[in-house]
Design a protein around this motif. Sequence first.
Motif, PDB file in Angstrom:
ATOM      1  N   ARG A 174       8.231  -8.843 -52.349  1.00 26.43           N
ATOM      2  CA  ARG A 174       7.800  -9.616 -53.511  1.00 26.43           C
ATOM      3  C   ARG A 174       6.508 -10.349 -53.143  1.00 26.43           C
ATOM      4  N   ILE A 175       5.595 -10.387 -54.079  1.00 29.61           N
ATOM      5  CA  ILE A 175       4.334 -11.097 -53.849  1.00 29.61           C
ATOM      6  C   ILE A 175       4.146 -12.134 -54.951  1.00 29.61           C
ATOM      7  N   VAL A 176       3.937 -13.358 -54.545  1.00 28.05           N
ATOM      8  CA  VAL A 176       3.601 -14.404 -55.512  1.00 28.05           C
ATOM      9  C   VAL A 176       2.256 -14.993 -55.099  1.00 28.05           C
ATOM     10  N   TYR A 177       1.543 -15.523 -56.073  1.00 31.80           N
ATOM     11  CA  TYR A 177       0.250 -16.117 -55.718  1.00 31.80           C
ATOM     12  C   TYR A 177      -0.053 -17.302 -56.606  1.00 31.80           C
ATOM     13  N   TRP A 178      -0.911 -18.156 -56.069  1.00 31.97           N
ATOM     14  CA  TRP A 178      -1.358 -19.329 -56.805  1.00 31.97           C
ATOM     15  C   TRP A 178      -2.867 -19.457 -56.608  1.00 31.97           C
ATOM     16  N   GLY A 179      -3.517 -19.951 -57.618  1.00 33.78           N
ATOM     17  CA  GLY A 179      -4.964 -20.140 -57.540  1.00 33.78           C
ATOM     18  C   GLY A 179      -5.421 -20.764 -58.827  1.00 33.78           C
ATOM     19  N   ARG A 180      -6.721 -20.708 -59.044  1.00 34.67           N
ATOM     20  CA  ARG A 180      -7.267 -21.353 -60.228  1.00 34.67           C
ATOM     21  C   ARG A 180      -6.747 -20.686 -61.501  1.00 34.67           C
ATOM     22  N   PHE A 194       2.028 -14.598 -60.684  1.00 34.57           N
ATOM     23  CA  PHE A 194       1.330 -15.888 -60.642  1.00 34.57           C
ATOM     24  C   PHE A 194       2.379 -16.985 -60.780  1.00 34.57           C
ATOM     25  N   THR A 195       2.401 -17.916 -59.820  1.00 32.82           N
ATOM     26  CA  THR A 195       3.409 -18.981 -59.863  1.00 32.82           C
ATOM     27  C   THR A 195       2.735 -20.335 -59.694  1.00 32.82           C
ATOM     28  N   SER A 196       3.561 -21.377 -59.768  1.00 28.89           N
ATOM     29  CA  SER A 196       3.056 -22.697 -59.408  1.00 28.89           C
ATOM     30  C   SER A 196       2.954 -22.761 -57.888  1.00 28.89           C
ATOM     31  N   PHE A 197       2.152 -23.701 -57.416  1.00 28.83           N
ATOM     32  CA  PHE A 197       2.030 -23.904 -55.967  1.00 28.83           C
ATOM     33  C   PHE A 197       3.401 -24.245 -55.375  1.00 28.83           C
ATOM     34  N   ASP A 198       4.115 -25.081 -56.095  1.00 25.01           N
ATOM     35  CA  ASP A 198       5.424 -25.529 -55.630  1.00 25.01           C
ATOM     36  C   ASP A 198       6.405 -24.364 -55.464  1.00 25.01           C
ATOM     37  N   GLN A 199       6.420 -23.497 -56.450  1.00 22.28           N
ATOM     38  CA  GLN A 199       7.321 -22.339 -56.378  1.00 22.28           C
ATOM     39  C   GLN A 199       6.912 -21.418 -55.229  1.00 22.28           C
ATOM     40  N   LEU A 200       5.612 -21.246 -55.068  1.00 19.22           N
ATOM     41  CA  LEU A 200       5.127 -20.371 -53.994  1.00 19.22           C
ATOM     42  C   LEU A 200       5.588 -20.860 -52.626  1.00 19.22           C
ATOM     43  N   VAL A 201       5.380 -22.146 -52.355  1.00 15.68           N
ATOM     44  CA  VAL A 201       5.719 -22.633 -51.007  1.00 15.68           C
ATOM     45  C   VAL A 201       7.229 -22.694 -50.799  1.00 15.68           C
ATOM     46  N   THR A 202       7.969 -22.858 -51.870  1.00 12.85           N
ATOM     47  CA  THR A 202       9.425 -22.943 -51.744  1.00 12.85           C
ATOM     48  C   THR A 202      10.055 -21.579 -51.482  1.00 12.85           C
ATOM     49  N   GLU A 203       9.473 -20.536 -52.105  1.00 20.18           N
ATOM     50  CA  GLU A 203      10.144 -19.233 -52.099  1.00 20.18           C
ATOM     51  C   GLU A 203       9.606 -18.228 -51.086  1.00 20.18           C
ATOM     52  N   SER A 204       8.430 -18.499 -50.519  1.00 20.06           N
ATOM     53  CA  SER A 204       7.805 -17.470 -49.681  1.00 20.06           C
ATOM     54  C   SER A 204       8.283 -17.514 -48.233  1.00 20.06           C
TER      55      SER A 204
END
Length: 322
Positions: A174-180, A194-204
């Motif tokens: 699975r690949i998630v990403y966050w950015g502008r 595309f996810t929120s920063f919070d979701q990215l750091v929690t799930e990766s």
Amino acid sequence: IFQKVLVTRKLLKTSQQRLEQQGFDLVQWPHDSSMPRQALLDGVKGAQGVICMLSDNIDKEFFDAAGPHLKVVSTLSVGYDHIDLNQARQNRVKVGYTPDVLTDATADLTVLLCLAAARHMKSGIRACESGEWREWRPDWLCGYQFKGKTLGVVGMGRIGQAVAHRLKSFGIERIVYWGRNEKPGLKETLNADFTSFDQLVTESDFVVACCALTDDTKQVFNYDVFKKMKKNAIFVNTARGGVVNQDGLVRALEEKLIAAAGLDVTTPEPLPTDHKLFKLDNCVILPHIGSATIEARETMGDMCVDNVVAALNGKELPFELK
Ligand code: GLV
Ligand code: GLV
């Protein structure tokens, strides 16, 4: 009529030759070291073109010292956080950089750091060299693999996408990403969300920073963020040291809030040899060599020369930062 061009360091062989063939009135720091600040400020006086490195601070003082004839500053990097773009705009100085050509090199190094951090490469090398390697052991230096894991990419630009493609072939599920902003097409090509920063750091399981250093990304990785990450998380930064609150990272690694980190960039650079990060077994550090392949660096040099030549001839820069 001579066109004064300041180049803050020697370029690689073929791009250096290309530079010398232009007939510029060339001011170039001749030593194998970065150009001292005062020499930089003196050297740029009256210059029309500049080729700089990411370690040169191209700020208001620099533009003031240059004077009114400066037309172009081209940096031997894709990152441009060392350049005051507002000031450049005000002074009508065009800014050139080197996108694309270092994408593969930097993505490769990002993968290398993911592997090195996840597979205890630093401890392994140390064990070989110190004699701590006494026998094969089933439970020794066991790390993590990519298969079935989630990759979180902070900054899904060219480099981030190249990292994602590489790690997908290593089995990342699975690949998630966050950015502008959300990037069109990435759902189709990478199945990336595309996810929120919070979701990215929690799930990766793997969190890689490939973003530009901006007001939005400055120190986004702090202690509280590392605390939210999985215990098995591997954090890799090939962007800029400034996206990390480094004391927070030290603490997170010491407290084993995350498994390991791989860093190609730090604050400051170079990092003092007695820095805590060097003492940690779960932190692999490289000296900002993301783009350091012969192929990339030669091409980057050529691009800088081409940018300066174009600007001094009143033409559009082929590789302009806009
Ligand atoms: C390297 O860090 C670059 O910005 O090119
Ligand atoms: C820059 O960061 C890029 O992704 O090319």
